[in-house]
Write a protein that holds these residues in place. Structure first.
Motif, PDB file in Angstrom:
ATOM      1  N   THR A  63       0.813  -1.224   0.000  1.00 54.37           N
ATOM      2  CA  THR A  63       0.000   0.000   0.000  1.00 54.37           C
ATOM      3  C   THR A  63       0.842   1.268   0.000  1.00 54.37           C
ATOM      4  N   ASP A  64       2.153   1.124   0.186  1.00 53.82           N
ATOM      5  CA  ASP A  64       3.035   2.288   0.214  1.00 53.82           C
ATOM      6  C   ASP A  64       3.404   2.699  -1.211  1.00 53.82           C
ATOM      7  N   ASP A  65       3.055   3.941  -1.585  1.00 53.95           N
ATOM      8  CA  ASP A  65       3.287   4.408  -2.958  1.00 53.95           C
ATOM      9  C   ASP A  65       4.755   4.348  -3.350  1.00 53.95           C
ATOM     10  N   GLU A  66       5.633   4.669  -2.398  1.00 51.04           N
ATOM     11  CA  GLU A  66       7.064   4.679  -2.711  1.00 51.04           C
ATOM     12  C   GLU A  66       7.564   3.268  -3.029  1.00 51.04           C
ATOM     13  N   GLN A  67       7.106   2.290  -2.248  1.00 48.28           N
ATOM     14  CA  GLN A  67       7.506   0.910  -2.516  1.00 48.28           C
ATOM     15  C   GLN A  67       6.962   0.428  -3.855  1.00 48.28           C
ATOM     16  N   ILE A  68       5.716   0.800  -4.149  1.00 47.57           N
ATOM     17  CA  ILE A  68       5.127   0.450  -5.448  1.00 47.57           C
ATOM     18  C   ILE A  68       5.997   0.990  -6.575  1.00 47.57           C
ATOM     19  N   GLU A  69       6.390   2.260  -6.449  1.00 54.63           N
ATOM     20  CA  GLU A  69       7.198   2.923  -7.474  1.00 54.63           C
ATOM     21  C   GLU A  69       8.547   2.227  -7.643  1.00 54.63           C
ATOM     22  N   VAL A  70       9.205   1.919  -6.519  1.00 57.76           N
ATOM     23  CA  VAL A  70      10.535   1.303  -6.565  1.00 57.76           C
ATOM     24  C   VAL A  70      10.487  -0.067  -7.220  1.00 57.76           C
ATOM     25  N   PHE A  71       9.544  -0.907  -6.784  1.00 59.48           N
ATOM     26  CA  PHE A  71       9.484  -2.271  -7.303  1.00 59.48           C
ATOM     27  C   PHE A  71       9.136  -2.289  -8.787  1.00 59.48           C
ATOM     28  N   LEU A  72       8.204  -1.446  -9.205  1.00 58.32           N
ATOM     29  CA  LEU A  72       7.822  -1.430 -10.609  1.00 58.32           C
ATOM     30  C   LEU A  72       8.928  -0.849 -11.487  1.00 58.32           C
ATOM     31  N   LYS A  73       9.688   0.117 -10.972  1.00 64.86           N
ATOM     32  CA  LYS A  73      10.839   0.619 -11.726  1.00 64.86           C
ATOM     33  C   LYS A  73      11.885  -0.485 -11.891  1.00 64.86           C
ATOM     34  N   ASN A  74      12.070  -1.284 -10.826  1.00 69.04           N
ATOM     35  CA  ASN A  74      13.008  -2.403 -10.919  1.00 69.04           C
ATOM     36  C   ASN A  74      12.557  -3.415 -11.965  1.00 69.04           C
ATOM     37  N   VAL A  75      11.247  -3.647 -12.032  1.00 69.07           N
ATOM     38  CA  VAL A  75      10.704  -4.555 -13.048  1.00 69.07           C
ATOM     39  C   VAL A  75      11.077  -4.057 -14.442  1.00 69.07           C
ATOM     40  N   THR A  76      10.931  -2.740 -14.656  1.00 67.72           N
ATOM     41  CA  THR A  76      11.257  -2.151 -15.960  1.00 67.72           C
ATOM     42  C   THR A  76      12.740  -2.296 -16.280  1.00 67.72           C
ATOM     43  N   VAL A  77      13.588  -1.970 -15.302  1.00 67.63           N
ATOM     44  CA  VAL A  77      15.039  -2.033 -15.509  1.00 67.63           C
ATOM     45  C   VAL A  77      15.480  -3.463 -15.834  1.00 67.63           C
ATOM     46  N   ILE A  78      14.984  -4.418 -15.063  1.00 63.53           N
ATOM     47  CA  ILE A  78      15.385  -5.811 -15.264  1.00 63.53           C
ATOM     48  C   ILE A  78      14.864  -6.347 -16.589  1.00 63.53           C
ATOM     49  N   SER A  79      13.618  -6.017 -16.927  1.00 65.47           N
ATOM     50  CA  SER A  79      13.043  -6.512 -18.183  1.00 65.47           C
ATOM     51  C   SER A  79      13.812  -5.991 -19.390  1.00 65.47           C
ATOM     52  N   ASP A  80      14.378  -4.771 -19.277  1.00 63.43           N
ATOM     53  CA  ASP A  80      15.162  -4.205 -20.374  1.00 63.43           C
ATOM     54  C   ASP A  80      16.411  -5.034 -20.660  1.00 63.43           C
ATOM     55  N   ARG A  81      16.861  -5.790 -19.665  1.00 61.66           N
ATOM     56  CA  ARG A  81      18.105  -6.556 -19.816  1.00 61.66           C
ATOM     57  C   ARG A  81      17.859  -8.044 -20.072  1.00 61.66           C
ATOM     58  N   LEU A  82      16.585  -8.406 -20.170  1.00 62.16           N
ATOM     59  CA  LEU A  82      16.253  -9.795 -20.436  1.00 62.16           C
ATOM     60  C   LEU A  82      15.966  -9.991 -21.921  1.00 62.16           C
ATOM     61  N   GLU A  83      16.298 -11.153 -22.430  1.00 62.87           N
ATOM     62  CA  GLU A  83      16.014 -11.447 -23.837  1.00 62.87           C
ATOM     63  C   GLU A  83      14.514 -11.628 -24.065  1.00 62.87           C
ATOM     64  N   ASP A  84      13.831 -12.164 -23.065  1.00 58.61           N
ATOM     65  CA  ASP A  84      12.402 -12.455 -23.203  1.00 58.61           C
ATOM     66  C   ASP A  84      11.628 -11.668 -22.152  1.00 58.61           C
ATOM     67  N   ILE A  85      10.790 -10.721 -22.584  1.00 55.45           N
ATOM     68  CA  ILE A  85      10.022  -9.901 -21.643  1.00 55.45           C
ATOM     69  C   ILE A  85       8.706 -10.567 -21.250  1.00 55.45           C
ATOM     70  N   GLU A  86       8.348 -11.656 -21.926  1.00 58.25           N
ATOM     71  CA  GLU A  86       7.014 -12.245 -21.731  1.00 58.25           C
ATOM     72  C   GLU A  86       6.716 -12.648 -20.285  1.00 58.25           C
ATOM     73  N   PRO A  87       7.683 -13.242 -19.535  1.00 64.33           N
ATOM     74  CA  PRO A  87       7.348 -13.600 -18.149  1.00 64.33           C
ATOM     75  C   PRO A  87       6.883 -12.399 -17.322  1.00 64.33           C
ATOM     76  N   PHE A  88       7.546 -11.264 -17.504  1.00 68.76           N
ATOM     77  CA  PHE A  88       7.158 -10.069 -16.758  1.00 68.76           C
ATOM     78  C   PHE A  88       5.839  -9.500 -17.267  1.00 68.76           C
ATOM     79  N   THR A  89       5.690  -9.412 -18.574  1.00 72.08           N
ATOM     80  CA  THR A  89       4.448  -8.833 -19.104  1.00 72.08           C
ATOM     81  C   THR A  89       3.257  -9.722 -18.761  1.00 72.08           C
ATOM     82  N   LYS A  90       3.460 -11.036 -18.774  1.00 71.14           N
ATOM     83  CA  LYS A  90       2.380 -11.967 -18.434  1.00 71.14           C
ATOM     84  C   LYS A  90       1.962 -11.786 -16.980  1.00 71.14           C
ATOM     85  N   ALA A  91       2.953 -11.683 -16.075  1.00 66.35           N
ATOM     86  CA  ALA A  91       2.648 -11.496 -14.652  1.00 66.35           C
ATOM     87  C   ALA A  91       1.971 -10.149 -14.406  1.00 66.35           C
ATOM     88  N   LEU A  92       2.438  -9.106 -15.106  1.00 68.84           N
ATOM     89  CA  LEU A  92       1.842  -7.777 -14.953  1.00 68.84           C
ATOM     90  C   LEU A  92       0.404  -7.742 -15.474  1.00 68.84           C
TER      91      LEU A  92
END
Length: 232
Positions: free
Chosen positions: A80-109
């Protein structure tokens, strides 16, 4: 005595991660997971899953990273903390940019998005759309990215989250510019500037002017670009 063991393990987990001893930190983290699962600390598990996933990324184990992030996203509504939401979702973006396959993240999202739609509008849903927009943009799927950012803007507008909305307008402008939809890009930047000025968001005014200047440069409109660069 489980809470004493939990406190001790948490201290060791944090210390090891801070010292860069990632393998050791992962071991402590997984032992913490066992305790939290046993006592039913579901909210604590969400944060821990993301933290361990990040550590696996640091030791170049992307499959484990994705697995733990998927676990975290399966329980993400508990944050429920906006800052934690922001941090975790930014990490998702950063990590997905470095993965060959984005589908696992996009599917979970997408699964998370579908669960959140029953409680729309809400801030987490808006940020999930924004995260999907960023991931699709990085993967070269600009048109899908545009649709996601537009949904994010619509929800943020309903919630009155003006600063987040301005950021989303800038992102929308950037993707339009990348796709050479320059008219739409300039409209998006113009809306970002207008709202940022109304709400006196100086850092976003600067960012929007700078990005619009870049867009003018791509159009060889050097005078307009120069003016915006000066404003920025």
């Amino acid at each position: 005595l489980w809470h004493i063991e939990e406190l001790a393990l948490h201290g060791l987990f944090v210390q090891s991660a801070q010292l860069g001893n990632y393998a050791e930190a992962i071991d402590f983290g997984n032992r913490l997971v066992e305790i939290k699962e046993k006592v039913g600390d579901v909210k604590g598990l969400v944060i821990l899953y993301f933290d361990i996933g990040g550590l696996y990324f640091n030791v170049n184990k992307p499959n484990d990273t994705v697995a733990y992030y998927e676990k975290g996203m399966n329980l993400f509504e508990l944050i429920t903390d906006d800052e934690q939401i922001e941090v975790f979702l930014k990490n998702v973006t950063v990590i997905s940019d470095r993965l060959e396959d984005i589908e696992p993240f996009t599917k979970a999202l997408k699964k998370l998005k579908n669960r959140l739609l029953t409680h729309s509008p809400n801030y987490l849903l808006a940020k999930v759309y924004g995260t999907l927009g960023s991931i699709y943009s990085g993967a070269g799927k600009g048109r899908v990215s545009l649709a996601c950012f537009k949904r994010e803007i619509a929800i943020l507008k309903q919630l009155g989250r003006f600063e987040d909305e301005v950021e989303a307008w800038i992102n929308l402008g950037d993707v339009n510019s990348e796709l050479s939809y320059f008219e739409n890009a300039l409209k998006a930047y113009g809306e970002a500037i207008r709202q940022a000025q109304i709400n006196r968001q100086t850092h976003l005014i600067i960012k929007a002017y700078h990005n619009r200047a870049d867009c003018f440069t791509r159009l060889d409109l050097w005078e307009q670009a120069s003016i915006d660069y000066q404003r920025a």
